[in-house]
Write a protein that holds these residues in place. Structure first.
Motif, PDB file in Angstrom:
ATOM      1  N   GLY A 183     -12.735   9.033 -10.768  1.00 56.40           N
ATOM      2  CA  GLY A 183     -12.156   9.526  -9.521  1.00 56.40           C
ATOM      3  C   GLY A 183     -11.221   8.526  -8.872  1.00 56.40           C
ATOM      4  N   GLY A 184     -11.598   7.242  -8.905  1.00 53.97           N
ATOM      5  CA  GLY A 184     -10.750   6.230  -8.297  1.00 53.97           C
ATOM      6  C   GLY A 184      -9.418   6.092  -8.999  1.00 53.97           C
ATOM      7  N   LEU A 185      -9.413   6.116 -10.335  1.00 51.38           N
ATOM      8  CA  LEU A 185      -8.174   5.950 -11.095  1.00 51.38           C
ATOM      9  C   LEU A 185      -7.294   7.197 -11.024  1.00 51.38           C
ATOM     10  CD1 LEU A 185      -9.508   4.072 -14.260  1.00 51.38           C
ATOM     11  CD2 LEU A 185      -8.254   3.116 -12.319  1.00 51.38           C
ATOM     12  N   VAL A 186      -7.891   8.359 -11.220  1.00 54.32           N
ATOM     13  CA  VAL A 186      -7.110   9.591 -11.150  1.00 54.32           C
ATOM     14  C   VAL A 186      -6.584   9.820  -9.737  1.00 54.32           C
ATOM     15  CG1 VAL A 186      -7.239  12.107 -11.378  1.00 54.32           C
ATOM     16  CG2 VAL A 186      -8.322  10.643 -13.085  1.00 54.32           C
ATOM     17  N   GLY A 187      -7.380   9.431  -8.736  1.00 52.56           N
ATOM     18  CA  GLY A 187      -6.972   9.627  -7.352  1.00 52.56           C
ATOM     19  C   GLY A 187      -5.694   8.899  -6.982  1.00 52.56           C
ATOM     20  N   VAL A 188      -5.416   7.774  -7.651  1.00 47.99           N
ATOM     21  CA  VAL A 188      -4.173   7.040  -7.393  1.00 47.99           C
ATOM     22  C   VAL A 188      -2.972   7.936  -7.649  1.00 47.99           C
ATOM     23  CG1 VAL A 188      -2.739   5.125  -8.175  1.00 47.99           C
ATOM     24  CG2 VAL A 188      -5.193   4.788  -7.867  1.00 47.99           C
ATOM     25  N   PHE A 189      -2.996   8.669  -8.742  1.00 47.18           N
ATOM     26  CA  PHE A 189      -1.876   9.551  -9.069  1.00 47.18           C
ATOM     27  C   PHE A 189      -1.909  10.833  -8.251  1.00 47.18           C
ATOM     28  CE2 PHE A 189      -2.346   6.937 -12.914  1.00 47.18           C
ATOM     29  CZ  PHE A 189      -1.054   6.428 -12.991  1.00 47.18           C
ATOM     30  N   VAL A 190      -3.104  11.265  -7.845  1.00 50.88           N
ATOM     31  CA  VAL A 190      -3.187  12.430  -6.957  1.00 50.88           C
ATOM     32  C   VAL A 190      -2.456  12.146  -5.650  1.00 50.88           C
ATOM     33  CG1 VAL A 190      -4.751  13.876  -5.601  1.00 50.88           C
ATOM     34  CG2 VAL A 190      -5.321  13.301  -7.960  1.00 50.88           C
ATOM     35  N   ILE A 191      -2.640  10.939  -5.111  1.00 53.37           N
ATOM     36  CA  ILE A 191      -1.967  10.555  -3.880  1.00 53.37           C
ATOM     37  C   ILE A 191      -0.480  10.321  -4.120  1.00 53.37           C
ATOM     38  CG2 ILE A 191      -1.813   8.766  -2.103  1.00 53.37           C
ATOM     39  CD1 ILE A 191      -4.175  10.651  -1.765  1.00 53.37           C
ATOM     40  N   THR A 192      -0.153   9.603  -5.176  1.00 51.08           N
ATOM     41  CA  THR A 192       1.245   9.284  -5.454  1.00 51.08           C
ATOM     42  C   THR A 192       2.070  10.530  -5.711  1.00 51.08           C
ATOM     43  OG1 THR A 192       0.532   7.196  -6.464  1.00 51.08           O
ATOM     44  CG2 THR A 192       2.778   7.902  -6.907  1.00 51.08           C
ATOM     45  N   ARG A 193       1.491  11.510  -6.400  1.00 54.68           N
ATOM     46  CA  ARG A 193       2.215  12.737  -6.767  1.00 54.68           C
ATOM     47  C   ARG A 193       1.986  13.868  -5.774  1.00 54.68           C
ATOM     48  NH1 ARG A 193       3.788  12.276 -12.179  1.00 54.68           N
ATOM     49  NH2 ARG A 193       3.976  14.536 -12.397  1.00 54.68           N
ATOM     50  N   ASP A 194       1.256  13.582  -4.681  1.00 58.97           N
ATOM     51  CA  ASP A 194       1.012  14.560  -3.620  1.00 58.97           C
ATOM     52  C   ASP A 194       0.342  15.829  -4.174  1.00 58.97           C
ATOM     53  OD1 ASP A 194       0.987  15.586  -1.063  1.00 58.97           O
ATOM     54  OD2 ASP A 194       3.025  16.377  -1.149  1.00 58.97           O
ATOM     55  N   LEU A 195      -0.842  15.643  -4.772  1.00 58.76           N
ATOM     56  CA  LEU A 195      -1.540  16.753  -5.415  1.00 58.76           C
ATOM     57  C   LEU A 195      -2.931  17.076  -4.847  1.00 58.76           C
ATOM     58  CD1 LEU A 195      -0.704  16.029  -9.172  1.00 58.76           C
ATOM     59  CD2 LEU A 195       0.247  17.843  -7.745  1.00 58.76           C
ATOM     60  N   PRO A 196      -3.251  16.684  -3.603  1.00 62.26           N
ATOM     61  CA  PRO A 196      -4.583  17.045  -3.089  1.00 62.26           C
ATOM     62  C   PRO A 196      -4.839  18.548  -3.092  1.00 62.26           C
ATOM     63  CG  PRO A 196      -3.585  15.381  -1.690  1.00 62.26           C
ATOM     64  CD  PRO A 196      -2.524  15.822  -2.653  1.00 62.26           C
TER      65      PRO A 196
END
Length: 303
Positions: free
Chosen positions: A42-55
């Motif tokens: 979750g911590g690693l994937v979440g970095v790209f979720v935030i960077t790519r605006d995918l919440p």
């Protein structure tokens, strides 16, 4: 408010109960291992979720993951496999149909109610234990079996290997997609690949924190880390640390209570985010301002 304090004490005893805590701790070894896996993923994937605006995409995928898990529960097959299948279908649809942000949001808005409706239908048809239905939505702590842990471990390894392979080009494509595409980076292929990785990560998180609150692991820790650092090296490290603290802390707090694990995980994640936001605000107020009359006398604000 209460004359004898009995009712108030009873409520707190349900939320925080450490009676026979040592004996109960031995029952959640699989859950603690699963918490480590989910915190790392979750911590690693979440970095790209935030960077790519995918919440929003995370929430949309979780609804179809919920539908897949509910279908598996109804049919009496592996719930983890059903959850993964639902997540991958949703992630693939979003990745293929939602190339642009506007299209992506429309696709997610269509998938979410469809997945939720299917999940409710399957749970309504299921005549087994009510706790099984509730666990898919809000998470579970004791019922992480050894076979389920094996599924979680195997899927986590796949996610981590995939992230290791695409980390550098995916970071480039996430920060500046136009320049990355001009330099030959396969931006669209990376986008679809990451959506599938995100689908696997969502399916993992649904097993522990439930379909409704999966954002607490895939969004909040990374968002908290982004408040205190912009370093491409420190950001994923802090995101993983925050996710682990929320996950493992939630498991340990929920162990002796009658409350599902998800409120503890989400509360800890929120408190971590709030602390990071307050720390950033305090640091901004202590920063020396520009001299009066300076041509660069622009005031920076943090929102």
């Amino acid at each position: 408010m209460f004359a004898d304090g009995g009712e108030d004490t009873g409520i707190w005893h349900q939320i925080f109960n450490f009676d026979n805590y040592g004996e109960l701790l031995g029952l959640v070894q699989n859950s603690l291992l699963a918490g480590v896996l989910l915190g790392l993923v979750g911590g690693l994937v979440g970095v790209f979720v935030i960077t790519r605006d995918l919440p929003f995409a995370v929430h949309g995928i979780s609804e179809l993951s919920f539908a897949g898990a509910s279908a598996a529960l109804l049919l009496g097959v592996n719930i983890v496999a059903g959850s993964i299948a639902g997540s991958l279908i949703a992630a693939g649809a979003i990745g293929v149909l939602g190339v642009r942000a506007r299209d992506r949001n429309s696709v997610i808005g269509i998938i979410m109610p469809f997945g939720l409706g299917l999940g409710v239908l399957f749970l309504s048809l299921y005549k087994g234990r009510a706790a099984n239905k509730f666990g898919i939505l809000t998470g579970q702590i004791i019922a992480v079996s050894t076979p389920q842990t094996a599924w979680l471990l195997g899927t986590s390894v796949v996610v981590l290997i995939a992230l290791a392979l695409v980390w550098r080009p995916l970071t480039f494509a996430s920060v500046d997609p136009e320049v990355a595409e001009a330099r030959g980076v396969p931006v669209r292929a990376l986008s679809l690949a990451f959506m599938l990785v995100l689908g696997l990560a969502v399916a993992l998180c649904v097993q522990i924190v439930g379909a409704l609150l999966v954002l607490a692991l895939l969004v909040t820790p990374a968002a908290a880390a982004a408040r205190v650092t912009a370093s491409p090296l420190l950001l994923p490290v802090l995101s993983v640390v925050f996710a682990l603290c929320a996950m493992e802390g939630g498991i340990l707090l929920a162990l002796g209570s009658t409350i599902p694990i998800s409120p503890y995980v989400t509360t800890l994640a929120f408190l971590i985010y709030l602390g990071c936001r307050l720390a950033t605000a305090r640091r901004a107020t202590r920063a020396p301002g520009p001299a009066l009359g300076s041509p660069r006398g622009t005031v920076r604000t943090h929102t």
